[in-house]
Design a protein around this motif. Structure first.
Motif, PDB file in Angstrom:
ATOM      1  N   LEU A  10      25.163  42.371  -2.705  1.00 30.09           N
ATOM      2  CA  LEU A  10      26.328  42.542  -3.568  1.00 30.09           C
ATOM      3  C   LEU A  10      26.002  43.435  -4.757  1.00 30.09           C
ATOM      4  N   LEU A  11      24.805  43.238  -5.368  1.00 29.36           N
ATOM      5  CA  LEU A  11      24.407  44.071  -6.494  1.00 29.36           C
ATOM      6  C   LEU A  11      24.257  45.528  -6.080  1.00 29.36           C
ATOM      7  N   VAL A  12      23.620  45.742  -4.921  1.00 34.11           N
ATOM      8  CA  VAL A  12      23.450  47.116  -4.426  1.00 34.11           C
ATOM      9  C   VAL A  12      24.803  47.762  -4.169  1.00 34.11           C
ATOM     10  N   PHE A  13      25.732  47.002  -3.560  1.00 36.01           N
ATOM     11  CA  PHE A  13      27.069  47.542  -3.294  1.00 36.01           C
ATOM     12  C   PHE A  13      27.756  47.923  -4.599  1.00 36.01           C
ATOM     13  N   THR A  14      27.616  47.055  -5.626  1.00 36.99           N
ATOM     14  CA  THR A  14      28.271  47.324  -6.914  1.00 36.99           C
ATOM     15  C   THR A  14      27.768  48.620  -7.515  1.00 36.99           C
ATOM     16  N   VAL A  15      26.431  48.797  -7.505  1.00 41.42           N
ATOM     17  CA  VAL A  15      25.853  50.022  -8.068  1.00 41.42           C
ATOM     18  C   VAL A  15      26.313  51.243  -7.298  1.00 41.42           C
ATOM     19  N   LEU A  16      26.316  51.164  -5.963  1.00 36.59           N
ATOM     20  CA  LEU A  16      26.746  52.298  -5.140  1.00 36.59           C
ATOM     21  C   LEU A  16      28.213  52.611  -5.361  1.00 36.59           C
ATOM     22  N   TYR A 266      19.734  47.624 -11.982  1.00 37.69           N
ATOM     23  CA  TYR A 266      20.894  48.325 -11.400  1.00 37.69           C
ATOM     24  C   TYR A 266      20.554  49.771 -11.054  1.00 37.69           C
ATOM     25  N   GLY A 267      19.348  49.936 -10.524  1.00 40.94           N
ATOM     26  CA  GLY A 267      18.925  51.257 -10.050  1.00 40.94           C
ATOM     27  C   GLY A 267      18.588  52.241 -11.147  1.00 40.94           C
ATOM     28  N   SER A 268      18.264  51.751 -12.346  1.00 37.39           N
ATOM     29  CA  SER A 268      18.034  52.668 -13.463  1.00 37.39           C
ATOM     30  C   SER A 268      16.691  52.414 -14.136  1.00 37.39           C
ATOM     31  N   GLN A 269      16.336  53.338 -15.049  1.00 35.72           N
ATOM     32  CA  GLN A 269      15.127  53.220 -15.850  1.00 35.72           C
ATOM     33  C   GLN A 269      15.466  53.503 -17.306  1.00 35.72           C
ATOM     34  N   SER A 270      14.926  52.689 -18.200  1.00 37.90           N
ATOM     35  CA  SER A 270      15.227  52.822 -19.622  1.00 37.90           C
ATOM     36  C   SER A 270      14.722  54.149 -20.184  1.00 37.90           C
ATOM     37  N   ASP A 289      18.399  56.111 -16.925  1.00 41.16           N
ATOM     38  CA  ASP A 289      18.522  57.170 -15.919  1.00 41.16           C
ATOM     39  C   ASP A 289      18.504  56.572 -14.525  1.00 41.16           C
ATOM     40  N   GLN A 290      19.396  57.046 -13.682  1.00 46.14           N
ATOM     41  CA  GLN A 290      19.355  56.739 -12.256  1.00 46.14           C
ATOM     42  C   GLN A 290      18.839  57.996 -11.560  1.00 46.14           C
ATOM     43  N   TRP A 291      17.528  58.011 -11.311  1.00 50.93           N
ATOM     44  CA  TRP A 291      16.878  59.214 -10.805  1.00 50.93           C
ATOM     45  C   TRP A 291      17.190  59.447  -9.330  1.00 50.93           C
ATOM     46  N   ARG A 292      17.389  60.715  -8.982  1.00 51.28           N
ATOM     47  CA  ARG A 292      17.544  61.144  -7.597  1.00 51.28           C
ATOM     48  C   ARG A 292      16.523  62.250  -7.352  1.00 51.28           C
ATOM     49  N   PRO A 293      15.285  61.872  -6.999  1.00 52.34           N
ATOM     50  CA  PRO A 293      14.200  62.858  -6.949  1.00 52.34           C
ATOM     51  C   PRO A 293      14.427  64.014  -5.992  1.00 52.34           C
ATOM     52  N   LEU A 315      21.138  43.043 -19.959  1.00 51.42           N
ATOM     53  CA  LEU A 315      21.926  44.182 -19.491  1.00 51.42           C
ATOM     54  C   LEU A 315      22.926  43.658 -18.465  1.00 51.42           C
ATOM     55  N   PRO A 316      24.225  43.652 -18.798  1.00 54.35           N
ATOM     56  CA  PRO A 316      25.207  43.110 -17.854  1.00 54.35           C
ATOM     57  C   PRO A 316      25.457  44.048 -16.677  1.00 54.35           C
ATOM     58  N   GLU A 317      26.092  43.525 -15.673  1.00 53.88           N
ATOM     59  CA  GLU A 317      26.450  44.326 -14.496  1.00 53.88           C
ATOM     60  C   GLU A 317      27.274  45.538 -14.928  1.00 53.88           C
ATOM     61  N   PRO A 318      26.910  46.741 -14.467  1.00 58.65           N
ATOM     62  CA  PRO A 318      27.618  47.948 -14.911  1.00 58.65           C
ATOM     63  C   PRO A 318      29.095  47.944 -14.518  1.00 58.65           C
ATOM     64  N   LYS A 319      29.943  48.217 -15.509  1.00 57.45           N
ATOM     65  CA  LYS A 319      31.384  48.352 -15.309  1.00 57.45           C
ATOM     66  C   LYS A 319      31.897  49.423 -16.266  1.00 57.45           C
ATOM     67  N   PRO A 320      33.025  50.050 -15.967  1.00 55.23           N
ATOM     68  CA  PRO A 320      33.601  51.004 -16.920  1.00 55.23           C
ATOM     69  C   PRO A 320      33.856  50.323 -18.267  1.00 55.23           C
ATOM     70  N   TRP A 321      33.655  51.062 -19.347  1.00 54.31           N
ATOM     71  CA  TRP A 321      33.827  50.461 -20.674  1.00 54.31           C
ATOM     72  C   TRP A 321      34.214  51.515 -21.704  1.00 54.31           C
TER      73      TRP A 321
END
Length: 335
Positions: A10-16, A266-270, A289-293, A315-321
């Motif tokens: 579910l977390l992976v789906f949310t991030v994608l 959530y797929g990111s790095q500080s 950053d959500q890196w895409r090498p 860090l809460p689940e990412p949502k528009p804000w």
């Protein structure tokens, strides 16, 4: 599927899902930040300021980061420079071009540029991680400009405190004192070092945090210092962690997860924590950053207001804000 696997899926789906938000949605009202989406500048181009840092001058924020556009010339490295008065809408100012300053050869590295303004010298001082392809050079580079969006002249490179330095971060305390944060692989930890009066060197070690972390970010909030770091997994995301201290010198608490560990932040790095002190509230924003090498020009940004206070940080689940830059208040969408 057991409950743990279901939560992970579910977390992976949310991030994608968030990352798939279209440019139209990103630009819908000019007031909303969509974590993980394409983030267009005033020309409609995806912002190129990866691994970046932000300084505020007056009412204007300036964002510097790695400019990794597809059409970059291979012999140069670039730093993107953008400005904003609301942290949502960004104006492209320029890309700052650096030739190979230390003759490091093909594949040389310029990462995580950070800019400070020195009130004494009236100069803008840029720090950057400099390295060769094998990551053995491990130094910081310093460049100087008379204008925030001017031509930065490379001055020198050095190893802060005589130590290897790779990922760097910046921290400017509430009293204006400026610090360099850097990771040193041989000592398995990261350092906080006060800058010299002219900002062209480090004056002294403020603290060594004995934890093998990079992507160091610090904020001072309600009498406590909060430090975030990322494990040493290269381009791959991992569970970022935080610790607290009453003083930058420490002692620091044990490190704890800032998000569910299975989400890998959530797929990111500080890269930084931004504090917005408004007339009604103070908001701290996680800047990641959500890196895409394999397609670095399409790497995304995960910015979210954190839940912080009394020694806790989440860090809460990412949502528009939305952010009201004047009041400091945020509104997170419920979807």
């Amino acid at each position: 599927m057991n409950s743990t696997n279901f939560r992970t899926a579910l977390l992976v789906f949310t991030v994608l899902f968030i990352s798939s938000v279209s440019l139209t949605a990103q630009d819908k009202d000019g007031k909303t930040i969509y974590p993980g989406a394409v983030w267009p500048d005033d020309h409609g181009n995806h912002i190129q300021a990866h691994g970046g840092g932000i300084i505020k001058l007056g009412a204007t924020y300036y964002w510097f980061g790695e400019y990794r556009a597809k059409d970059n010339l291979p012999e140069f490295r670039y730093v993107g420079c953008y400005s904003s008065t609301d942290l949502v809408n960004w104006k492209f100012l320029k890309k700052i071009q650096f030739p190979d300053p230390e003759n490091l050869g093909a594949g040389w590295v310029l990462e995580r540029p950070k800019v400070y303004y020195n009130n004494r010298t009236k100069k803008f001082v840029m720090y950057m991680h400099l390295d060769d392809r094998s990551y053995k050079f491990a130094r910081v580079g310093v460049a100087v400009s008379d204008k925030v969006d001017g031509e930065y002249k490379f001055v020198k490179s050095f190893r802060p405190l005589g130590l290897e330095s790779r990922d760097i971060g910046q921290f400017i305390d509430d009293d204006g004192t400026s610090y360099l944060v850097f990771e040193s692989r041989p000592t398995r930890g990261f350092y906080i070092a006060k800058l010299s009066d002219d900002y062209l060197n480090v004056a002294e070690q403020t603290c060594f945090i004995s934890a093998p972390l990079e992507g160091g970010a610090i904020v001072h909030y309600n009498g406590l210092y909060y430090a975030i770091g990322s494990a040493l997994t290269g381009w791959d995301p991992n569970p970022n962690k935080f610790a607290t201290a009453k003083s930058l010198e420490g002692p620091w608490s044990e490190f704890k997860d800032i998000a569910p560990p299975e989400s890998k932040t959530y797929g990111s790095q500080s890269t930084m924590l931004i504090k917005v002190a408004g007339s009604k509230d103070t908001t701290v924003i996680f800047m990641g950053d959500q890196w895409r090498p394999s397609s670095q020009w399409d790497s995304r940004y995960l910015w979210m207001p954190v839940e912080i206070g009394e020694g806790k940080l989440k860090l809460p689940e990412p949502k528009p804000w939305k952010l009201n830059i004047k009041t400091g208040q945020v509104k997170v969408e419920n979807k």
